[in-house]
Design a protein around this motif. Structure first.
Motif, PDB file in Angstrom:
ATOM      1  N   VAL A   1      51.553  52.149  26.384  1.00  0.00           N
ATOM      2  CA  VAL A   1      52.369  50.984  26.280  1.00  0.00           C
ATOM      3  C   VAL A   1      51.685  49.788  26.613  1.00  0.00           C
ATOM      4  CG1 VAL A   1      54.466  50.053  26.923  1.00  0.00           C
ATOM      5  CG2 VAL A   1      54.394  52.546  26.463  1.00  0.00           C
ATOM      6  N   GLU A   2      50.935  49.842  27.766  1.00  0.00           N
ATOM      7  CA  GLU A   2      50.489  48.543  28.143  1.00  0.00           C
ATOM      8  C   GLU A   2      49.174  48.087  27.053  1.00  0.00           C
ATOM      9  OE1 GLU A   2      49.318  45.055  30.331  1.00  0.00           O
ATOM     10  OE2 GLU A   2      51.013  46.508  30.528  1.00  0.00           O
ATOM     11  N   ALA A   3      48.505  49.135  26.348  1.00  0.00           N
ATOM     12  CA  ALA A   3      47.546  48.626  25.460  1.00  0.00           C
ATOM     13  C   ALA A   3      48.285  47.949  24.320  1.00  0.00           C
ATOM     14  CB  ALA A   3      46.627  50.097  25.244  1.00  0.00           C
ATOM     15  N   PHE A   4      49.511  48.685  23.861  1.00  0.00           N
ATOM     16  CA  PHE A   4      49.913  48.202  22.682  1.00  0.00           C
ATOM     17  C   PHE A   4      50.558  46.653  23.038  1.00  0.00           C
ATOM     18  CE2 PHE A   4      54.436  48.133  20.919  1.00  0.00           C
ATOM     19  CZ  PHE A   4      54.058  47.902  19.477  1.00  0.00           C
ATOM     20  N   LEU A   5      51.204  46.679  24.032  1.00  0.00           N
ATOM     21  CA  LEU A   5      51.817  45.459  24.212  1.00  0.00           C
ATOM     22  C   LEU A   5      50.810  44.244  24.448  1.00  0.00           C
ATOM     23  CD1 LEU A   5      54.671  46.337  26.766  1.00  0.00           C
ATOM     24  CD2 LEU A   5      55.055  46.275  24.270  1.00  0.00           C
ATOM     25  N   THR A   6      49.678  44.613  24.804  1.00  0.00           N
ATOM     26  CA  THR A   6      48.691  43.324  24.826  1.00  0.00           C
ATOM     27  C   THR A   6      47.547  43.396  24.013  1.00  0.00           C
ATOM     28  OG1 THR A   6      47.464  44.966  26.406  1.00  0.00           O
ATOM     29  CG2 THR A   6      48.957  43.585  27.468  1.00  0.00           C
ATOM     30  N   ASP A   7      47.909  44.287  22.879  1.00  0.00           N
ATOM     31  CA  ASP A   7      46.768  44.230  21.719  1.00  0.00           C
ATOM     32  C   ASP A   7      46.868  43.182  20.918  1.00  0.00           C
ATOM     33  OD1 ASP A   7      45.312  44.735  19.496  1.00  0.00           O
ATOM     34  OD2 ASP A   7      45.938  46.837  19.244  1.00  0.00           O
ATOM     35  N   PRO A   8      45.749  42.126  21.042  1.00  0.00           N
ATOM     36  CA  PRO A   8      45.790  40.729  20.131  1.00  0.00           C
ATOM     37  C   PRO A   8      46.289  40.877  18.865  1.00  0.00           C
ATOM     38  CG  PRO A   8      43.736  41.435  20.810  1.00  0.00           C
ATOM     39  CD  PRO A   8      44.445  42.308  21.550  1.00  0.00           C
ATOM     40  N   ARG A   9      45.844  42.201  18.304  1.00  0.00           N
ATOM     41  CA  ARG A   9      46.048  42.404  16.912  1.00  0.00           C
ATOM     42  C   ARG A   9      47.595  42.497  16.327  1.00  0.00           C
ATOM     43  NH1 ARG A   9      42.867  47.752  15.722  1.00  0.00           N
ATOM     44  NH2 ARG A   9      44.025  48.262  17.774  1.00  0.00           N
TER      45      ARG A   9
ATOM     46  N   GLY B   1      61.267  64.790  27.368  1.00  0.00           N
ATOM     47  CA  GLY B   1      60.717  63.818  28.521  1.00  0.00           C
ATOM     48  C   GLY B   1      59.251  63.665  28.780  1.00  0.00           C
ATOM     49  N   PHE B   2      58.672  63.744  27.520  1.00  0.00           N
ATOM     50  CA  PHE B   2      57.107  63.578  27.526  1.00  0.00           C
ATOM     51  C   PHE B   2      56.820  62.290  28.281  1.00  0.00           C
ATOM     52  CE2 PHE B   2      58.384  60.748  24.015  1.00  0.00           C
ATOM     53  CZ  PHE B   2      57.311  59.564  24.264  1.00  0.00           C
ATOM     54  N   LEU B   3      57.650  61.302  28.121  1.00  0.00           N
ATOM     55  CA  LEU B   3      57.038  59.933  28.964  1.00  0.00           C
ATOM     56  C   LEU B   3      57.345  60.046  30.488  1.00  0.00           C
ATOM     57  CD1 LEU B   3      60.161  57.378  28.087  1.00  0.00           C
ATOM     58  CD2 LEU B   3      60.310  59.996  27.909  1.00  0.00           C
ATOM     59  N   PHE B   4      57.963  60.793  30.804  1.00  0.00           N
ATOM     60  CA  PHE B   4      58.089  61.005  32.321  1.00  0.00           C
ATOM     61  C   PHE B   4      57.026  62.215  32.508  1.00  0.00           C
ATOM     62  CE2 PHE B   4      62.879  60.429  31.637  1.00  0.00           C
ATOM     63  CZ  PHE B   4      62.851  58.939  31.608  1.00  0.00           C
ATOM     64  N   GLN B   5      56.874  63.154  32.209  1.00  0.00           N
ATOM     65  CA  GLN B   5      55.831  64.091  32.362  1.00  0.00           C
ATOM     66  C   GLN B   5      54.407  63.465  32.027  1.00  0.00           C
ATOM     67  OE1 GLN B   5      55.894  67.841  29.729  1.00  0.00           O
ATOM     68  NE2 GLN B   5      53.675  68.233  30.119  1.00  0.00           N
TER      69      GLN B   5
ATOM     70  N   LEU C   1      57.003  55.887  36.173  1.00  0.00           N
ATOM     71  CA  LEU C   1      56.867  55.232  34.730  1.00  0.00           C
ATOM     72  C   LEU C   1      57.337  53.900  34.877  1.00  0.00           C
ATOM     73  CD1 LEU C   1      56.210  55.064  31.743  1.00  0.00           C
ATOM     74  CD2 LEU C   1      58.585  55.895  31.419  1.00  0.00           C
ATOM     75  N   VAL C   2      58.339  53.440  35.300  1.00  0.00           N
ATOM     76  CA  VAL C   2      58.706  52.057  35.286  1.00  0.00           C
ATOM     77  C   VAL C   2      57.913  51.190  36.249  1.00  0.00           C
ATOM     78  CG1 VAL C   2      60.688  50.413  36.203  1.00  0.00           C
ATOM     79  CG2 VAL C   2      61.317  52.766  35.184  1.00  0.00           C
ATOM     80  N   ASP C   3      57.289  51.655  37.323  1.00  0.00           N
ATOM     81  CA  ASP C   3      56.445  51.012  38.226  1.00  0.00           C
ATOM     82  C   ASP C   3      55.057  50.709  37.379  1.00  0.00           C
ATOM     83  OD1 ASP C   3      58.330  50.981  40.447  1.00  0.00           O
ATOM     84  OD2 ASP C   3      57.393  52.527  41.567  1.00  0.00           O
ATOM     85  N   ALA C   4      54.679  51.777  36.913  1.00  0.00           N
ATOM     86  CA  ALA C   4      53.547  51.609  36.045  1.00  0.00           C
ATOM     87  C   ALA C   4      53.656  50.554  34.938  1.00  0.00           C
ATOM     88  CB  ALA C   4      53.186  52.927  35.487  1.00  0.00           C
ATOM     89  N   LEU C   5      54.669  50.510  34.203  1.00  0.00           N
ATOM     90  CA  LEU C   5      54.845  49.622  33.339  1.00  0.00           C
ATOM     91  C   LEU C   5      55.081  48.100  33.968  1.00  0.00           C
ATOM     92  CD1 LEU C   5      57.551  51.433  31.316  1.00  0.00           C
ATOM     93  CD2 LEU C   5      55.330  51.104  30.435  1.00  0.00           C
ATOM     94  N   ALA C   6      55.525  48.085  35.038  1.00  0.00           N
ATOM     95  CA  ALA C   6      55.862  46.761  35.801  1.00  0.00           C
ATOM     96  C   ALA C   6      54.390  46.135  36.366  1.00  0.00           C
ATOM     97  CB  ALA C   6      57.016  46.886  36.632  1.00  0.00           C
ATOM     98  N   GLN C   7      53.634  46.873  36.352  1.00  0.00           N
ATOM     99  CA  GLN C   7      52.102  46.243  36.940  1.00  0.00           C
ATOM    100  C   GLN C   7      51.920  44.930  36.480  1.00  0.00           C
ATOM    101  OE1 GLN C   7      50.325  47.932  39.300  1.00  0.00           O
ATOM    102  NE2 GLN C   7      52.007  49.040  39.389  1.00  0.00           N
TER     103      GLN C   7
ATOM    104  N   GLU D   1      49.811  58.156  31.637  1.00  0.00           N
ATOM    105  CA  GLU D   1      49.262  57.914  30.172  1.00  0.00           C
ATOM    106  C   GLU D   1      50.046  57.055  29.282  1.00  0.00           C
ATOM    107  OE1 GLU D   1      47.283  60.635  26.450  1.00  0.00           O
ATOM    108  OE2 GLU D   1      48.139  61.684  28.371  1.00  0.00           O
ATOM    109  N   PHE D   2      51.236  57.468  29.346  1.00  0.00           N
ATOM    110  CA  PHE D   2      52.261  56.694  28.638  1.00  0.00           C
ATOM    111  C   PHE D   2      52.280  55.381  28.713  1.00  0.00           C
ATOM    112  CE2 PHE D   2      56.806  55.516  27.281  1.00  0.00           C
ATOM    113  CZ  PHE D   2      56.567  55.436  25.918  1.00  0.00           C
ATOM    114  N   ALA D   3      52.289  54.990  30.181  1.00  0.00           N
ATOM    115  CA  ALA D   3      52.294  53.594  30.537  1.00  0.00           C
ATOM    116  C   ALA D   3      51.077  53.077  30.194  1.00  0.00           C
ATOM    117  CB  ALA D   3      52.499  53.685  32.228  1.00  0.00           C
ATOM    118  N   ASP D   4      50.028  53.567  30.215  1.00  0.00           N
ATOM    119  CA  ASP D   4      48.716  52.862  29.724  1.00  0.00           C
ATOM    120  C   ASP D   4      48.728  52.586  28.297  1.00  0.00           C
ATOM    121  OD1 ASP D   4      47.570  52.990  32.336  1.00  0.00           O
ATOM    122  OD2 ASP D   4      46.279  54.650  32.179  1.00  0.00           O
TER     123      ASP D   4
END
Length: 281
Positions: A273-281, A260-264, A50-56, A268-271
């Motif tokens: 989170v990335e979409a949320f953090l980069t959403d211009p809205r 532990g849904f975020l690890f399971q 998860l952390v590696d996916a978040l850190a892309q 998908e969760f990392a994607d």
């Protein structure tokens, strides 16, 4: 900078409050994403996948709060003090603005950080979360606290809380645990003092108080609330309640998953989170 969370060394930083904080970081660029871990968790309890996916595309920082794992001091027994200590850590790293991902107990702390110092927090992710004062949140079910709150932690009982009984969820949990504890440099284990202080804080957070529910309406940062559909520790209904109270909140419930849904569902969760953090809205 380490290329993966599994390779990231434990680093320390001295804060103005006199605490020596232990942390790991990975990734570069963007607004730093600070991770806040669950009850009795330390740096090793974050799934490297998860952390590696978040850190892309960004710098991701996990740390042990005061008295937890490799950090000095005694663990406080209130969510507010945990939040103040977390802010002291970000100050020690000279972080002017952060995004925050809080998981379980860490999600309570994340809410407080956003309320105490709103200028610090750009966006907030609350995984397996509940607002302060929600009815029915005063402590966890007996079988849940028995599974995660005993002096000796039994991995099989932890799996019962963090994953469902389906073969798919159980297998995902076993793989996540394997990824967490295969590194050569492990963090210091959390102490019995930390366990008691953190559960005191969780219990106080859950004392029913309808007036306290209004506090989260003051969070102005965009918020992503997420949970598993079978979480026995923080029931999904609290995620719905929380998302309904916060003005700029969005909600997602992940299928066939528990605490532990975020690890399971780490990819998908990392994607999401990335979409949320980069959403211009």
């Amino acid at each position: 900078m380490a290329r993966s969370y599994a390779q990231a060394p434990i680093t320390t930083v001295s804060a103005a409050n006199g605490i020596e904080y232990a942390y790991r970081e990975v990734g570069e660029g963007g607004v730093p994403l600070v991770l806040l871990i669950h009850f009795r968790g330390n740096l090793d309890n974050w799934d490297p996948a998860l952390v590696d996916a978040l850190a892309q595309r960004r710098r991701v920082i996990a740390f042990d709060n005061t008295g937890v794992g490799g950090s000095s001091g005694r663990t406080p027994s209130t969510i507010t003090q945990m939040a103040m200590d977390a802010i002291a850590f970000t100050d020690a790293l000279d972080l002017v603005q952060i995004d925050v991902l809080g998981f379980s107990l860490g999600s309570f702390v994340a809410q407080e950080i956003a309320l105490i110092r709103p200028a610090l927090v750009r966006r907030v992710v609350l995984a397996s979360s509940a607002p302060q004062g929600a009815p029915g949140m005063h402590g966890w079910a007996h079988w849940v606290i028995d599974a995660v709150g005993e002096p000796e932690i039994d991995p099989a009982r932890v799996l019962d809380v963090f994953y469902t009984q389906s073969p798919e969820s159980r297998s995902a949990g076993e793989k996540a645990m394997g990824r967490m504890f295969t590194r050569t440099e492990l963090d210091a284990p959390t102490t019995w003092q930390t366990r008691h202080a953190q559960y005191d804080a969780v219990s106080a957070w859950g004392v029913p108080n309808f007036s306290l529910l209004e506090r989260v309406t003051a969070i102005q940062a965009p918020v992503f609330v997420a949970n598993g559909d079978n979480d026995p520790m923080i029931l999904p209904r609290y995620s719905h309640l929380l998302a309904g109270l916060i003005p700029q909140a969005r909600l997602k419930i992940y299928p066939d998953s528990a605490h532990g849904f975020l690890f399971q569902h780490h990819a998908e969760f990392a994607d999401d989170v990335e979409a949320f953090l980069t959403d211009p809205r």
